[in-house]
Write a protein that holds these residues in place. Structure first.
Motif, PDB file in Angstrom:
ATOM      1  N   ALA A 104      51.637  37.944  30.189  1.00  0.00           N
ATOM      2  CA  ALA A 104      50.492  38.656  29.062  1.00  0.00           C
ATOM      3  C   ALA A 104      49.647  37.438  28.602  1.00  0.00           C
ATOM      4  N   GLY A 105      50.233  36.529  28.230  1.00  0.00           N
ATOM      5  CA  GLY A 105      49.788  35.271  27.770  1.00  0.00           C
ATOM      6  C   GLY A 105      48.852  34.647  28.659  1.00  0.00           C
ATOM      7  N   ALA A 106      49.283  34.577  30.203  1.00  0.00           N
ATOM      8  CA  ALA A 106      48.563  34.121  30.970  1.00  0.00           C
ATOM      9  C   ALA A 106      46.989  35.063  31.083  1.00  0.00           C
ATOM     10  N   GLY A 107      47.326  36.047  31.165  1.00  0.00           N
ATOM     11  CA  GLY A 107      46.236  37.045  31.059  1.00  0.00           C
ATOM     12  C   GLY A 107      45.182  36.685  30.002  1.00  0.00           C
ATOM     13  N   LEU A 108      45.475  36.584  28.755  1.00  0.00           N
ATOM     14  CA  LEU A 108      44.880  36.361  27.664  1.00  0.00           C
ATOM     15  C   LEU A 108      44.120  35.151  27.622  1.00  0.00           C
ATOM     16  N   VAL A 109      44.605  34.150  27.941  1.00  0.00           N
ATOM     17  CA  VAL A 109      43.794  32.806  28.047  1.00  0.00           C
ATOM     18  C   VAL A 109      42.902  32.707  29.166  1.00  0.00           C
ATOM     19  N   LEU A 110      43.248  33.708  30.477  1.00  0.00           N
ATOM     20  CA  LEU A 110      42.049  33.921  31.294  1.00  0.00           C
ATOM     21  C   LEU A 110      41.140  34.796  31.078  1.00  0.00           C
ATOM     22  N   GLY A 111      41.552  35.914  30.328  1.00  0.00           N
ATOM     23  CA  GLY A 111      40.294  37.022  29.896  1.00  0.00           C
ATOM     24  C   GLY A 111      39.513  36.327  28.725  1.00  0.00           C
ATOM     25  N   LEU A 112      40.087  35.579  28.020  1.00  0.00           N
ATOM     26  CA  LEU A 112      39.176  35.090  27.003  1.00  0.00           C
ATOM     27  C   LEU A 112      38.389  33.970  27.303  1.00  0.00           C
ATOM     28  N   GLY A 113      38.612  33.501  28.585  1.00  0.00           N
ATOM     29  CA  GLY A 113      37.678  32.327  28.983  1.00  0.00           C
ATOM     30  C   GLY A 113      38.139  30.709  28.651  1.00  0.00           C
ATOM     31  N   VAL A 114      39.613  30.758  28.077  1.00  0.00           N
ATOM     32  CA  VAL A 114      39.946  29.536  27.930  1.00  0.00           C
ATOM     33  C   VAL A 114      40.077  28.592  29.024  1.00  0.00           C
ATOM     34  N   VAL A 115      40.651  29.398  30.141  1.00  0.00           N
ATOM     35  CA  VAL A 115      40.644  28.710  31.304  1.00  0.00           C
ATOM     36  C   VAL A 115      40.176  29.881  32.427  1.00  0.00           C
ATOM     37  N   GLY A 116      39.395  29.155  33.688  1.00  0.00           N
ATOM     38  CA  GLY A 116      39.052  30.085  34.484  1.00  0.00           C
ATOM     39  C   GLY A 116      40.002  30.163  35.583  1.00  0.00           C
ATOM     40  N   SER A 117      39.609  30.954  36.715  1.00  0.00           N
ATOM     41  CA  SER A 117      40.186  30.999  37.872  1.00  0.00           C
ATOM     42  C   SER A 117      40.492  29.436  38.687  1.00  0.00           C
ATOM     43  N   ALA A 118      39.828  28.751  38.609  1.00  0.00           N
ATOM     44  CA  ALA A 118      39.695  27.368  39.234  1.00  0.00           C
ATOM     45  C   ALA A 118      40.807  26.547  38.390  1.00  0.00           C
ATOM     46  N   ASP A 119      40.723  26.648  37.025  1.00  0.00           N
ATOM     47  CA  ASP A 119      41.794  25.933  36.318  1.00  0.00           C
ATOM     48  C   ASP A 119      43.243  26.352  36.545  1.00  0.00           C
ATOM     49  N   ALA A 120      43.227  27.752  36.543  1.00  0.00           N
ATOM     50  CA  ALA A 120      44.786  28.234  36.801  1.00  0.00           C
ATOM     51  C   ALA A 120      45.253  28.198  38.318  1.00  0.00           C
ATOM     52  N   PHE A 121      44.621  28.402  39.159  1.00  0.00           N
ATOM     53  CA  PHE A 121      45.135  28.596  40.593  1.00  0.00           C
ATOM     54  C   PHE A 121      44.873  27.324  41.457  1.00  0.00           C
ATOM     55  N   TYR A 122      43.957  26.374  41.219  1.00  0.00           N
ATOM     56  CA  TYR A 122      43.413  25.283  42.058  1.00  0.00           C
ATOM     57  C   TYR A 122      43.633  23.936  41.343  1.00  0.00           C
TER      58      TYR A 122
END
Length: 428
Positions: free
Chosen positions: A28-46
């Protein structure tokens, strides 16, 4: 920045309160920072700096599969009976024996791999003696984090430090092993006090264990030989990391694939040992911590600590030690060390005495490695053991672990501080 901090703090509170499964909180925490644009998919996965550490995830997955196949041989039962008999059925002696085995193994393997191998043995020993396995599992993971500090490959933060500072395997042996040996001896001495009341066993139960023949526990000798060959190759590749240039995660996956192939194991057999909740928890935790790294929170904290030294080498060494222990206990020590390493490099470059400059790196290593014991999420091995305990039906609460871990962290850091002062400033 404030969104990243708020999400992490709220998630940490929920994890500590244990009202909601920690995997759900982390995702849920990861979803929030991704959903709110704090980090993007490139930041989280690559991203190597802010994303999920796939090396950790796939190292865990590979070793869990290997352990799942190995479990079918009965070797864990063999070692459990052997350990109980050597300890003559005494729970305290069993704990000391397993702690020493774990600490030694963690110096030559990574500590996550070690606890994955030792935890099943511990659960079986405690089942044979009909005693609570929780104190034993906690003691082992604490000793794993201490023992892993001894070598370059024992704890992931050491690999980061070695690469950044140009320190070799032998450098770690010379500088880290002496204090780790002292720490393990002290830790062994405080075990009776730390886990007071955990060493009562039924004499009849202990006597029945002494009558067992551990050789009868082996169920498939052919499979055991195959597992032994694969494990030897895996461990050789771990130790020879600098020679083979293969990451531990790649080695673990290769070993798992080969073992599944030559053992003709069915997916249901080896996947049953995979701690999926633990892997997903790690993924979510890495994303939340990545948000703290990307927004500069961890960097700012580390920079404040560095600026507070005033240019004095001893002050810098002790401050890095204490701050590293504290922050590594709250967040995973891998991203912390990755963030702190450039700052330590800058600090060491400004110190004329090369012995004092190198002491900064050993301070960072000791603080991060020992600080990982402070809380249940301070180090990867902690999370893995909590997952194993939960699956076994003997869950370890966040605060049960943290009460013991925080005390051990205080003891280890209290011993590390005079070691650094004496070795590098008095006799250096």
């Amino acid at each position: 920045m404030w969104v990243a901090v708020a999400v992490f703090v709220v998630a940490y509170v929920f994890i500590a309160a244990e009202r909601v499964p920690k995997m759900a909180v982390a995702l849920a925490g990861a979803g929030l920072v991704l959903g709110l644009g704090v980090v993007g998919s490139a930041d989280a996965f690559y991203s190597r700096e802010t994303g999920i550490d796939w090396d950790v995830i796939f190292l865990l997955l590979g070793m869990m599969i290997i352990v799942g196949v190995l479990r079918r041989t009965g070797v864990f039962e063999f070692v459990a009976i052997w350990a109980a008999k050597r300890a003559k059925g005494s729970p305290l002696r069993v704990m000391v024996l397993l702690v020493l085995i774990t600490a030694t193994a963690s110096a030559f393997l990574d500590n996550v791999t070690t606890v994955l191998l030792v935890a099943p043995v511990t659960l079986l020993v405690c089942d044979r003696l009909d005693i609570d396995p929780v104190p034993f599992l906690i003691a082992e993971v604490l000793s794993s984090n201490i023992g892993g500090a001894a070598t370059l490959i024992g704890d992931p933060p050491n690999i980061i430090i070695g690469s950044r500072a140009g320190l070799t395997f032998n450098d770690f042996l010379v500088h880290m092993t002496p204090i780790v040996v002292i720490e393990i001896l002290v830790f062994t001495l405080v075990l009776p006090l730390l886990f007071r009341g955990s060493f009562t066993v039924d004499p009849e139960r202990a006597a029945s264990v002494m009558d067992l023949d551990e050789r009868e526990a082996i169920q498939d000798r052919t499979l055991l030989v195959k597992c032994g060959v694969v494990l030897l190759a895996v461990f050789t590749a771990f130790v020879g990391h600098s020679v083979f240039h293969l990451e531990p995660s790649v080695v673990a996956l290769l070993g798992a694939g080969v073992l599944v192939l030559i053992s003709s194991s069915k997916p249901k057999q080896f996947l049953a040992s995979v701690e999926w909740e633990t892997l997903l928890f790690f993924a979510g935790l890495f994303v939340m911590i990545g948000a703290l790294v990307k927004t500069g929170v961890i960097g700012d904290l580390a920079r404040l600590a560095a600026d507070a030294t005033g240019g004095d080498a001893l002050t810098a060494v002790l401050l890095i030690l204490f701050v590293s222990a504290l922050l590594s206990g709250v967040i995973d020590n891998i991203p912390y060390v990755a963030t702190m390493s450039p700052l330590v490099a800058d600090l060491s470059a400004g110190i004329a005495n090369p012995v004092h400059a190198e002491a900064l790196w050993w301070s960072l290593a000791l603080g991060a490695d020992f600080g990982g014991n402070m809380t249940a999420i301070g180090a990867s091995a902690n999370v893995v053991v909590l997952g194993i305990a939960k699956r076994n039906g003997t869950p370890i609460s966040f605060w049960e672990f943290t009460r013991k871990g925080a005390l051990v962290t205080v003891i280890t850091i209290a011993l590390a501080a005079p070691y650094l002062w004496l070795r590098y400033f008095v006799f250096g």
